[in-house]
Design an enzyme around this catalytic site. Structure first.
Site, PDB file in Angstrom:
ATOM      1  N   ASP A   1     -28.317  39.998 -45.901  1.00 17.09           N
ATOM      2  CA  ASP A   1     -27.942  40.980 -44.798  1.00 17.09           C
ATOM      3  C   ASP A   1     -27.958  41.966 -45.125  1.00 17.09           C
ATOM      4  OD1 ASP A   1     -26.442  41.508 -43.006  1.00 17.09           O
ATOM      5  OD2 ASP A   1     -24.286  41.684 -43.270  1.00 17.09           O
TER       6      ASP A   1
ATOM      7  N   LYS B   1     -26.858  48.689 -42.947  1.00 15.62           N
ATOM      8  CA  LYS B   1     -26.299  49.072 -43.153  1.00 15.62           C
ATOM      9  C   LYS B   1     -26.130  50.787 -44.521  1.00 15.62           C
ATOM     10  CE  LYS B   1     -24.688  44.733 -44.333  1.00 15.62           C
ATOM     11  NZ  LYS B   1     -22.950  44.386 -43.551  1.00 15.62           N
TER      12      LYS B   1
ATOM     13  N   ASP C   1     -23.281  37.516 -49.056  1.00 12.64           N
ATOM     14  CA  ASP C   1     -23.165  36.715 -47.453  1.00 12.64           C
ATOM     15  C   ASP C   1     -23.123  35.892 -47.496  1.00 12.64           C
ATOM     16  OD1 ASP C   1     -21.377  38.508 -45.190  1.00 12.64           O
ATOM     17  OD2 ASP C   1     -23.583  39.128 -44.311  1.00 12.64           O
TER      18      ASP C   1
ATOM     19  N   ASP D   1     -25.777  43.900 -37.117  1.00 15.05           N
ATOM     20  CA  ASP D   1     -24.817  43.703 -37.938  1.00 15.05           C
ATOM     21  C   ASP D   1     -23.750  42.836 -37.671  1.00 15.05           C
ATOM     22  OD1 ASP D   1     -24.699  43.725 -40.754  1.00 15.05           O
ATOM     23  OD2 ASP D   1     -23.438  46.039 -40.960  1.00 15.05           O
TER      24      ASP D   1
ATOM     25  N   GLU E   1     -24.505  39.695 -37.351  1.00 17.17           N
ATOM     26  CA  GLU E   1     -24.939  38.282 -37.262  1.00 17.17           C
ATOM     27  C   GLU E   1     -23.842  37.216 -38.053  1.00 17.17           C
ATOM     28  OE1 GLU E   1     -25.089  40.243 -40.031  1.00 17.17           O
ATOM     29  OE2 GLU E   1     -24.290  38.903 -41.632  1.00 17.17           O
TER      30      GLU E   1
ATOM     31  N   ARG F   1     -21.121  36.047 -37.362  1.00 18.46           N
ATOM     32  CA  ARG F   1     -20.670  35.221 -36.183  1.00 18.46           C
ATOM     33  C   ARG F   1     -21.906  34.465 -35.450  1.00 18.46           C
ATOM     34  NH1 ARG F   1     -17.354  40.671 -34.106  1.00 18.46           N
ATOM     35  NH2 ARG F   1     -18.059  40.886 -36.659  1.00 18.46           N
TER      36      ARG F   1
END
Ligand code: BES
Ligand code: ZN
Length: 475
Positions: A248, A255, A266, A325, A327, A329
């Site tokens: 991620d 990030k 992640d 970011d 992502e 969910r």
């Protein structure tokens, strides 16, 4: 290997000591001189040699008899000390723990030994179990029960270590399909049936929330469905969803550099689901579980999402992308809709490394939980108690649901910068068809930079595996 034994066969042993019980130690002769150097403080260690030239490692327990959490931790600390000293064949006297907690202490100790002896090993390579620990100090007449408890601890310990290996695997060597294949190969000879939905299939099914994130990478997304039927086919089925983002970067909402360290972990929620299911199947626990892990990467490419995009989803709902970011969910939403609509589940728990905000609130030892069902929640907390893991429930209020309202789609993937952990959970719940539901955010607890206790390895923690297991095995 961890075995049960009455007589000490090895040439080194670990003895847990409470200072006031020092007089009861076997080598009383030395007790006085040992006391000069060893105060019995919690996690303090002292090396000595007995009359038969066997190494004895005293490990302090402090004032109080350790509770379950500390039993696991002190066993881990002891195992780590032995490993560091190059001793891999030793006995461990656990009588203090058995006196305090009965034979269930064996489970904690076994899991603790696995944690303390942990060394990173890439998934797929054969793990060398280079330690042999003989547990002593339990009533021999209860051998059968002791064996049963130990087996639980062993299955869980091994499963947890496996989850840790997957979380520790570098993102460039463990893509979504590697993740899926690793799990399927471990489950091949188990009682779990696996079905892999590959990219083409996901597209055909309309899993747009998952594929829209996944197509940001040349390594395609996939979704693994695992079914374990340990109880009758007419018995209830628990659904377990685990987040599986193997890398991620944040996507276009990139990030910052110093937040990148955990990107490969992640998928810790997915690893926890797979590991807990494997331990349940190995112990033949009489329950039914369906696990689903959506797997993908979140990278930058010409086909990545950007804020302002609107996508569809398996449920039919449209989603406005406010932050690429957020992502985790999105992929969980499709997995949730799939499990709620297509698999016969009576209740569903989702677990993922979802929000940095959860770390701001509860730090690295405690994971936030949301739930809409008191019975399910209290069963989960009972399991967490047996697992010795900490969780804290956050509230759900109507006004928080409003934060997901979008002007251009049915829902948006991020609210304002407030109560982000709750909003993330509510986003996933919006796809659950109102099933009894639990949401667990392990963003803070899945990996540690600085271990929280002596025996904890750096990196992946395996947090969640035991709680999921004991949610379903409270016998
Ligand atoms: N995987 C991260 C959450 C995370 C943060 C895990 C820190 C482990 C440690 C997730 O995909 C993410 O970045 N979430 C965003 C959501 C926000 C944009 C609403 C976050 O928490 O900042
Ligand atoms: Zn993210």
């Amino acid at each position: 290997m961890i075995v049960l034994g009455g007589e000490r066969l090895s040439d080194a042993s670990v003895v847990f000591v409470q200072k006031e019980h020092f007089g009861e130690l076997e080598n009383k002769k030395n007790a006085k001189s040992i006391l000069r150097f060893f105060s019995g403080k919690y996690e303090e260690t002292f090396f000595s040699v007995d009359a038969e030239s066997r190494a004895i490692i005293y490990m302090g327990l402090g004032e109080d008899i350790p509770d379950g959490k500390r039993r696991k931790e002190i066993a881990a600390a002891a195992a780590k000390t032995m490993k560091k000293s190059g001793i891999n064949n030793y006995s461990m006297d656990i009588s203090v723990f058995v006196k305090a907690a009965g034979l269930s202490a064996l489970r904690d100790v076994a899991e603790g030994i696995y944690l303390g002896s942990y060394e990173i090993c890439h998934p797929g390579t054969k793990r060398r179990e280079d330690f042999c620990v003989q547990l002593t100090g339990y009533p021999r007449e209860l051998q059968k029960e002791a064996e049963k408890q130990l087996k639980k601890g062993l299955c869980l310990g091994k499963a947890r270590v496996w989850a840790m290996d997957m979380v520790n695997a570098p993102g460039n060597r463990f893509h979504p399909m590697d993740f899926a294949r690793e799990i399927m190969s471990r489950m091949e000879n188990s009682l779990i049936q696996c079905e892999l939905l590959v990219y083409g299939k996901l597209n055909a099914m309309g899993m747009q929330a998952l594929t829209s994130v996944g197509k940001s990478s040349e390594n395609p997304p996939c979704m693994l469905v695992m079914r374990y039927r340990g109880a009758g086919l007419d018995c209830p089925v628990t659904g377990l969803l685990g987040g599986g983002v193997t890398c991620d970067t944040g996507g276009y909402c990139l990030k910052p550099a110093d937040s990148m360290l955990g990107v490969k972990g992640d998928m810790a929620g997915g690893a926890a689901v797979a590991a807990a299911m494997l331990a349940l199947a190995k112990n033949k626990v009489p329950v039914n579980v369906t696990g689903v892990i959506p797997m993908c990467e979140n990278r930058i490419s010409p086909s990545s999402l950007v804020p302002g995009d609107v996508i569809g989803s398996y449920s039919g709902k449209t989603i406005e992308i406010c932050n690429t970011d957020a992502e985790g969910r999105l992929i969980m939403a499709d997995a949730m809709a799939y499990i709620a609509e297509e698999e016969r589940v009576d209740r569903v728990l989702d677990i993922a490394t979802l929000t940095g905000a959860s770390v701001d609130v509860l730090g690295f030892s405690t994971a936030p939980v949301l739930s809409n069902d008191e019975t399910f929640f209290s069963e989960f907390m009972t399991g967490a108690e047996i697992a010795r893991e900490r969780y804290w429930r956050l509230p759900i209020f109507e006004e928080q649901k409003d934060m997901l309202k979008s002007e251009i789609a049915d829902v948006k993937n991020m609210g304002k910068y407030y109560c982000k952990t709750i909003v993330a959970g509510l986003f996933i719940q919006a796809f659950s068809m109102d099933k009894p539901w639990i949401h667990v955010d392990i963003a803070g607890t899945a990996q540690v930079d600085t271990p929280l206790y002596e025996g904890q390895p750096k990196g992946a923690t395996g947090f969640g595996v035991s709680s999921l297991y004991y949610l379903l095995d409270q016998s």
